[in-house]
Enzyme design. Structure first.
Site, PDB file in Angstrom:
ATOM      1  N   SER A 215     -10.933  -1.188   3.907  1.00 25.97           N
ATOM      2  CA  SER A 215     -10.192  -1.475   5.149  1.00 25.97           C
ATOM      3  C   SER A 215      -9.560  -0.185   5.637  1.00 25.97           C
ATOM      4  O   SER A 215      -8.785   0.442   4.923  1.00 25.97           O
ATOM      5  CB  SER A 215      -9.080  -2.484   4.889  1.00 25.97           C
ATOM      6  OG  SER A 215      -9.642  -3.682   4.430  1.00 25.97           O
TER       7      SER A 215
ATOM      8  N   GLU B 282      -4.655   2.873   6.693  1.00 23.71           N
ATOM      9  CA  GLU B 282      -4.427   2.756   5.248  1.00 23.71           C
ATOM     10  C   GLU B 282      -5.096   3.953   4.559  1.00 23.71           C
ATOM     11  O   GLU B 282      -4.579   4.508   3.596  1.00 23.71           O
ATOM     12  CB  GLU B 282      -5.054   1.446   4.741  1.00 23.71           C
ATOM     13  CG  GLU B 282      -4.947   1.274   3.241  1.00 23.71           C
ATOM     14  CD  GLU B 282      -5.397  -0.108   2.764  1.00 23.71           C
ATOM     15  OE1 GLU B 282      -5.186  -1.096   3.491  1.00 23.71           O
ATOM     16  OE2 GLU B 282      -5.973  -0.171   1.665  1.00 23.71           O
TER      17      GLU B 282
ATOM     18  N   ARG C 169       0.826  -1.232   0.000  1.00 23.73           N
ATOM     19  CA  ARG C 169       0.000   0.000   0.000  1.00 23.73           C
ATOM     20  C   ARG C 169       0.852   1.270   0.000  1.00 23.73           C
ATOM     21  O   ARG C 169       0.540   2.255   0.664  1.00 23.73           O
ATOM     22  CB  ARG C 169      -0.979   0.016   1.193  1.00 23.73           C
ATOM     23  CG  ARG C 169      -1.886  -1.168   1.277  1.00 23.73           C
ATOM     24  CD  ARG C 169      -2.812  -1.342   0.072  1.00 23.73           C
ATOM     25  NE  ARG C 169      -3.470  -2.627   0.172  1.00 23.73           N
ATOM     26  CZ  ARG C 169      -3.021  -3.726  -0.448  1.00 23.73           C
ATOM     27  NH1 ARG C 169      -1.970  -3.690  -1.252  1.00 23.73           N
ATOM     28  NH2 ARG C 169      -3.649  -4.874  -0.310  1.00 23.73           N
TER      29      ARG C 169
HETATM   30  C1  LIG Z   1     -15.481  -1.122  -0.412  1.00 22.01           C
HETATM   31  C2  LIG Z   1     -14.005  -0.900  -0.615  1.00 22.01           C
HETATM   32  C3  LIG Z   1     -13.167  -1.970  -0.846  1.00 22.01           C
HETATM   33  C4  LIG Z   1     -11.796  -1.771  -1.036  1.00 22.01           C
HETATM   34  N1  LIG Z   1     -10.996  -2.854  -1.280  1.00 22.01           N
HETATM   35  C5  LIG Z   1      -9.683  -2.667  -1.469  1.00 22.01           C
HETATM   36  C6  LIG Z   1      -8.821  -3.778  -1.727  1.00 22.01           C
HETATM   37  O1  LIG Z   1      -9.250  -4.917  -1.794  1.00 22.01           O
HETATM   38  N2  LIG Z   1      -7.502  -3.538  -1.909  1.00 22.01           N
HETATM   39  C7  LIG Z   1      -6.990  -2.290  -1.842  1.00 22.01           C
HETATM   40  O2  LIG Z   1      -5.772  -2.127  -2.022  1.00 22.01           O
HETATM   41  N3  LIG Z   1      -7.762  -1.215  -1.599  1.00 22.01           N
HETATM   42  C8  LIG Z   1      -9.094  -1.372  -1.419  1.00 22.01           C
HETATM   43  N4  LIG Z   1      -9.879  -0.287  -1.170  1.00 22.01           N
HETATM   44  C9  LIG Z   1      -9.295   1.050  -1.065  1.00 22.01           C
HETATM   45  C10 LIG Z   1      -9.251   1.847  -2.386  1.00 22.01           C
HETATM   46  O3  LIG Z   1     -10.248   1.396  -3.292  1.00 22.01           O
HETATM   47  C11 LIG Z   1      -7.881   1.756  -3.050  1.00 22.01           C
HETATM   48  O4  LIG Z   1      -6.870   2.279  -2.211  1.00 22.01           O
HETATM   49  C12 LIG Z   1      -7.852   2.518  -4.390  1.00 22.01           C
HETATM   50  O5  LIG Z   1      -6.649   2.219  -5.040  1.00 22.01           O
HETATM   51  C13 LIG Z   1      -7.958   4.028  -4.218  1.00 22.01           C
HETATM   52  O6  LIG Z   1      -8.176   4.592  -5.495  1.00 22.01           O
HETATM   53  P1  LIG Z   1      -8.992   5.951  -5.673  1.00 22.01           P
HETATM   54  O7  LIG Z   1      -9.009   6.297  -7.121  1.00 22.01           O
HETATM   55  O8  LIG Z   1     -10.299   5.882  -5.008  1.00 22.01           O
HETATM   56  O9  LIG Z   1      -8.012   6.958  -4.921  1.00 22.01           O
HETATM   57  P2  LIG Z   1      -8.404   8.118  -3.910  1.00 22.01           P
HETATM   58  O10 LIG Z   1      -9.004   7.528  -2.686  1.00 22.01           O
HETATM   59  O11 LIG Z   1      -9.188   9.168  -4.616  1.00 22.01           O
HETATM   60  O12 LIG Z   1      -6.966   8.682  -3.577  1.00 22.01           O
HETATM   61  C14 LIG Z   1      -6.035   7.922  -2.805  1.00 22.01           C
HETATM   62  C15 LIG Z   1      -4.669   8.607  -2.941  1.00 22.01           C
HETATM   63  O13 LIG Z   1      -4.214   8.430  -4.279  1.00 22.01           O
HETATM   64  C16 LIG Z   1      -3.856   9.679  -4.840  1.00 22.01           C
HETATM   65  N5  LIG Z   1      -4.163   9.626  -6.272  1.00 22.01           N
HETATM   66  C17 LIG Z   1      -5.330   9.247  -6.847  1.00 22.01           C
HETATM   67  N6  LIG Z   1      -5.222   9.305  -8.181  1.00 22.01           N
HETATM   68  C18 LIG Z   1      -3.966   9.731  -8.455  1.00 22.01           C
HETATM   69  C19 LIG Z   1      -3.252  10.022  -9.654  1.00 22.01           C
HETATM   70  N7  LIG Z   1      -3.818   9.890 -10.865  1.00 22.01           N
HETATM   71  N8  LIG Z   1      -1.976  10.458  -9.545  1.00 22.01           N
HETATM   72  C20 LIG Z   1      -1.401  10.636  -8.332  1.00 22.01           C
HETATM   73  N9  LIG Z   1      -2.028  10.385  -7.180  1.00 22.01           N
HETATM   74  C21 LIG Z   1      -3.287   9.945  -7.231  1.00 22.01           C
HETATM   75  C22 LIG Z   1      -4.700  10.709  -4.118  1.00 22.01           C
HETATM   76  O14 LIG Z   1      -4.094  11.984  -4.155  1.00 22.01           O
HETATM   77  C23 LIG Z   1      -4.737  10.123  -2.710  1.00 22.01           C
HETATM   78  O15 LIG Z   1      -3.612  10.518  -1.967  1.00 22.01           O
HETATM   79  C24 LIG Z   1     -11.256  -0.458  -0.977  1.00 22.01           C
HETATM   80  C25 LIG Z   1     -12.111   0.627  -0.737  1.00 22.01           C
HETATM   81  C26 LIG Z   1     -13.477   0.418  -0.567  1.00 22.01           C
HETATM   82  C27 LIG Z   1     -14.355   1.606  -0.345  1.00 22.01           C
END
Ligand SMILES: Cc1cc2nc3c(=O)[nH]c(=O)nc-3n(C[C@H](O)[C@H](O)[C@H](O)COP(=O)(O)OP(=O)(O)OC[C@H]3O[C@@H](n4cnc5c(N)ncnc54)[C@H](O)[C@@H]3O)c2cc1C
Length: 306
Positions: free
Chosen positions: A226, A296, A176
């Site tokens: 999580s 996380e 992560r």
């Molecule tokens: C129901 C649920 C289940 C989940 N299951 C998992 C799982 O199984 N495994 C897992 O790893 N995670 C899981 N997650 C967490 C999440 O989905 C991941 O961490 C995902 O990768 C976040 O992506 P996002 O686009 O929503 O990023 P955001 O939440 O919008 O941003 C997260 C970070 O990434 C940065 N960021 C986003 N896009 C970019 C970009 N283009 N360039 C630079 N920085 C960027 C943002 O600035 C921020 O700091 C889950 C979340 C939920 C709600």
């Protein structure tokens, strides 16, 4: 620079339908939490992203990128400056054994594209509700797979607004974690190197993982997935469960009764309530088991001014 000055400079880059002022971020986060962004911009061309990055860098305007907001809690006072969403940059292309996905594409759609192209390797990502950019940034992973296994390279806009290619091995991908924030990069697109596979087998794995997710996770409520990283030698959910915390509520936030590792927004929680519950869980688990739970989920933005 005054707000009107910033708006006018943004209008030189984007037309007005791609610039929202005082936009509630709870509309753009999976947890449904968060106050207003001064400016919420949604470019649909790489050059516009470059120019927004240059403007913010040169004029010292805070710039925050959000993906699908599925790993973010935005505080109730919102975010000053410019919030950049790449949701309009969402093309996904399969060529040979590679998938090239723009950063605003959903990682779930990307794994489906791989299935359609009979490519194996992205099955693990079929239920992660983030964007490609967010998944690369977080080195998202599940069920034994992670971005690191399949990411070949990505195109980023660096903090000076230049487009640069970064090889996956230079992103310091670990559990992560990536070095994308330290470098001040914004991911524009990612190239995944996959392998030829069998459609039915890939689909069976994805169906199985989807079933596991839907039966174990409280997907009916807004959450950030999580909340905590896996502490070495333990499972966060088990520690929280054994601390008797399931069902504990602060305001509209609740430690999920279905999966102790999740905190769900069951009734219009504020970010303050959600964050207080996270801290309560950390404190209780530390007292009972001596284990420090590291978040996380990322918390950004300002508290509401009293
Ligand atoms: C129901 C649920 C289940 C989940 N299951 C998992 C799982 O199984 N495994 C897992 O790893 N995670 C899981 N997650 C967490 C999440 O989905 C991941 O961490 C995902 O990768 C976040 O992506 P996002 O686009 O929503 O990023 P955001 O939440 O919008 O941003 C997260 C970070 O990434 C940065 N960021 C986003 N896009 C970019 C970009 N283009 N360039 C630079 N920085 C960027 C943002 O600035 C921020 O700091 C889950 C979340 C939920 C709600």
């Amino acid at each position: 620079m005054m707000k009107t000055g910033i708006y006018n400079r943004l209008l030189d880059i984007l037309d007005e339908k791609h610039i929202a002022c005082d936009e509630y971020l709870r509309k753009h986060t999976y947890t449904k939490l968060g106050g207003k962004a001064d400016f919420f911009v949604t470019p649909d061309q790489y050059e516009q992203v470059q120019e927004v990055v240059r403007l913010c860098h040169d004029e010292n305007i805070p710039l925050t990128l959000i993906g699908n907001g599925s790993n973010l809690i935005v505080r109730d006072g919102g975010i000053r400056g410019v919030v950049l969403s790449l949701a309009n940059l969402n093309k996904i292309t399969a060529t040979g054994t590679k998938i090239i996905a723009q950063s605003g594409a959903s990682i779930i759609d990307t794994s489906r594209k791989a299935l359609e192209a009979h490519l194996t390797g992205l099955e693990f990502a079929c239920g992660i509700p983030g964007t490609v950019g967010g998944a690369v940034f977080m080195n998202a992973g599940a069920y034994g797979g992670e971005m690191k296994d399949v990411l070949e390279s990505c195109l980023v806009v660096d903090k000076h607004g230049e487009i640069v290619k970064r090889d996956a091995k230079d992103l310091d991908l670990s559990y992560r974690h990536s070095n994308i924030a330290e470098n001040g990069d914004f991911v524009l697109e990612a190239t995944f190197q996959l392998k030829e596979g069998n459609y039915e087998e890939i689909k069976a794995v994805m169906d199985d993982l989807t079933f596991k997710r839907e039966s174990k996770q409280p997907l009916e409520y807004p959450s950030c997935g999580s909340v905590f990283k896996r502490p070495p030698g333990y499972f966060a959910g088990k520690l929280i469960q054994d601390s008797g915390l399931q069902g504990t509520r602060i305001g509209g936030a609740e430690v999920s009764k279905k999966h102790a590792g999740f905190i769900v927004n069951i009734n219009n929680a504020t970010a303050t309530e959600y964050i207080s519950l996270i801290e309560h869980v950390q404190k209780t688990v530390k007292e009972k088991f001596g284990v420090s739970l590291e978040r996380e989920v990322r918390i950004i933005g300002e508290d509401l001014k009293k």
